[in-house]
Design an enzyme around this catalytic site. Structure first.
Site, PDB file in Angstrom:
ATOM      1  CE  LYS A  98      39.179  41.902  41.727  1.00  0.00           C
ATOM      2  NZ  LYS A  98      37.606  41.877  42.091  1.00  0.00           N
ATOM      3  CB  ILE A 129      30.668  47.198  31.829  1.00  0.00           C
ATOM      4  CG1 ILE A 129      29.027  47.201  32.549  1.00  0.00           C
ATOM      5  CG2 ILE A 129      30.835  48.108  30.484  1.00  0.00           C
ATOM      6  CD1 ILE A 129      28.983  48.436  33.804  1.00  0.00           C
ATOM      7  N   GLY A 180      28.363  37.434  47.400  1.00  0.00           N
ATOM      8  CA  GLY A 180      29.023  37.208  46.594  1.00  0.00           C
ATOM      9  C   GLY A 180      29.803  38.721  46.172  1.00  0.00           C
ATOM     10  CE  LYS A 198      37.198  46.253  40.143  1.00  0.00           C
ATOM     11  NZ  LYS A 198      36.229  45.791  40.866  1.00  0.00           N
TER      12      LYS A 198
HETATM   13  N1  HSE Z   1      34.883  42.973  44.790  1.00  0.00           N
HETATM   14  C1  HSE Z   1      35.048  43.060  43.461  1.00  0.00           C
HETATM   15  C2  HSE Z   1      33.456  44.572  43.457  1.00  0.00           C
HETATM   16  C3  HSE Z   1      34.248  42.283  42.630  1.00  0.00           C
HETATM   17  O1  HSE Z   1      32.899  44.875  44.209  1.00  0.00           O
HETATM   18  O2  HSE Z   1      33.720  44.911  43.105  1.00  0.00           O
HETATM   19  C4  HSE Z   1      34.082  42.907  41.033  1.00  0.00           C
HETATM   20  O3  HSE Z   1      35.458  43.051  40.259  1.00  0.00           O
END
Ligand code: HSE
Length: 412
Positions: A98, A129, A180, A198
């Site tokens: 992103k 999604i 993660g 985003k």
């Molecule tokens: N670090 C991002 C989040 C990972 O926590 O949404 C997914 O894009």
């Protein structure tokens, strides 16, 4: 190997890259094969992968061209160089990056157009999604009147853990990192940069507008404290890091801000690493798309979906921008907010003419009222450094109109 196997060279074997690798191994019938993997760190211990590993980006382009390159690394500049080389070489690219996509969006779109090579990036926004394709393909025939979304799983996870289990910020972030969800530099998550990247992609796909980071008033969750949580609970609401895209007249307003949402708000019930996009459309009405927003398999599922769509010849249509919107003039748009700061600090950091809409709230260390988005952008960094917390209490509104608020107070 099957005749119709799609060959993939993969960049990155972190949480998401490994997720895709495992998913493809589990589903041989889908006909995808990862033939090469480029990773950064030769010393990192990894689970065995059948495909040869290389430690330079160029490795992706050696050994014969693959049908597609999948890029799931965290370095935006290296990813951009890979993207240029892939598209210039006529190799379709699927990216989850992103930051790279948001920072280089206009160049990438031009490159894509010039080379005619497809670039898909569903995994870059809201994990599992399918929001980008839905915006491009389905909602493009309607008029989008508002988007409010939780687009960052890490911050939503932290806010949920703090509220449900009274976990400290540090412990909650540590847990998000272990699972993660967080970026390798979690500042991107907790300061709202990831959500802003985003938001740039959503703004393009939904409205055909290319925003830059500087167009988006942004505030993360690091200055929120127990007093803010107590205020939210007292109001019967919850704090969410909300990305908002809102056409106001001919302007597109965009923000990424901690926001108080009431119990009837569609984002109220979205917990942990869940993401959700609440849309209001002129003809179709209110919709909410929700699901896992981060993590290995949810994000890999979006990469895999892009791989399938590429095979069908899919590419994003260019957003037509039926109502040509401009980037918002931020001093013309205001936002109902609550600022919590040591007494007198806001008065020092925001000049008098810019804080006229603010008055002391009942509780001594908070101010409430309407602040221009321009002020949030201009003074935000100093305010955050001084530990000031901000909560958006309602929807952006025009400061030019006589009769305020122009827009319904919907968030709470
Ligand atoms: N670090 C991002 C989040 C990972 O926590 O949404 C997914 O894009």
């Amino acid at each position: 190997m099957l005749m119709n196997t799609t060959t993939i060279h993969l960049a990155g074997l972190g949480c998401v890259g490994q997720g895709l690798y495992d998913l493809i191994q589990r589903r041989p019938e889908a006909g995808f094969a990862i033939n090469r993997i480029a990773v950064k760190n030769p010393d990192k211990i990894r689970r065995a992968a059948d495909a040869p590993l290389g430690f330079r980006p160029e490795f992706l382009f050696e050994g014969g061209a693959p049908d597609v390159i999948v890029e799931a690394i965290d370095d935006a500049d290296t990813a951009y160089q890979m993207a240029i080389q892939a598209l210039e070489s006529g190799i379709p690219l699927v990216s989850a990056n992103k930051k790279m996509l948001a920072l280089y969006l206009s160049d990438l779109l031009a490159l894509q157009q010039r080379t005619g090579t497809p670039l898909l990036y569903e995994a870059a926004v809201c994990g599992a999604i399918p929001i980008l394709r839905t915006l491009s393909d389905h909602y493009s025939s309607d008029r989008i009147q508002r988007i409010e979304a939780i687009v960052n799983g890490t911050t939503n996870f932290i806010l949920t853990q703090q509220r449900q289990h009274n976990l400290s910020y540090v412990d909650a972030l540590g847990k998000a990192q272990e699972l993660g969800f967080a970026e390798s530099d979690p500042t991107n998550d907790v300061e709202g940069f990831d959500a802003a990247f985003k938001t740039i992609l959503l703004a393009w796909q939904a409205f055909g507008v290319i925003l830059s980071l500087d167009d988006i008033p942004r505030w993360g969750i690091t200055t929120l404290g127990t007093a803010d949580a107590a205020f939210a609970a007292q109001q019967g609401g919850r704090i969410r890091l909300v990305a908002t895209l809102l056409p106001v007249g001919e302007q597109l307003v965009s923000t990424v801000l901690p926001t108080l949402v009431g119990s009837m708000h569609p984002l109220y019930g979205v917990e942990l690493e869940g993401n959700a996009v609440a849309l209001e459309l002129e003809a179709a009405g209110k919709h909410v798309l929700s699901g896992p927003g981060a993590g290995a398999f949810p994000t890999a599922s979006a990469l895999l979906a892009d791989l399938h769509r590429l095979r069908d010849g899919y590419r994003y249509p260019t957003p037509l921008g039926k109502t040509p919107l401009k980037k918002a003039v931020l001093n013309e748009i205001g936002l109902p907010v609550r600022l919590r700061a040591p007494e007198g600090l806001v008065e020092v950091l925001i000049p008098r003419r810019d804080r006229q809409g603010l008055t002391p709230a009942d509780e001594d260390s908070a101010l409430e009222g309407v602040l221009s988005l321009h002020s949030i952008l201009r003074f935000g960094q100093d305010l955050r450094k001084a530990g000031v917390s901000l909560l958006a209490l309602g929807a952006p509104q025009s400061l030019l109109a006589e009769e305020q608020p122009l827009l319904q107070h919907v968030s709470v």
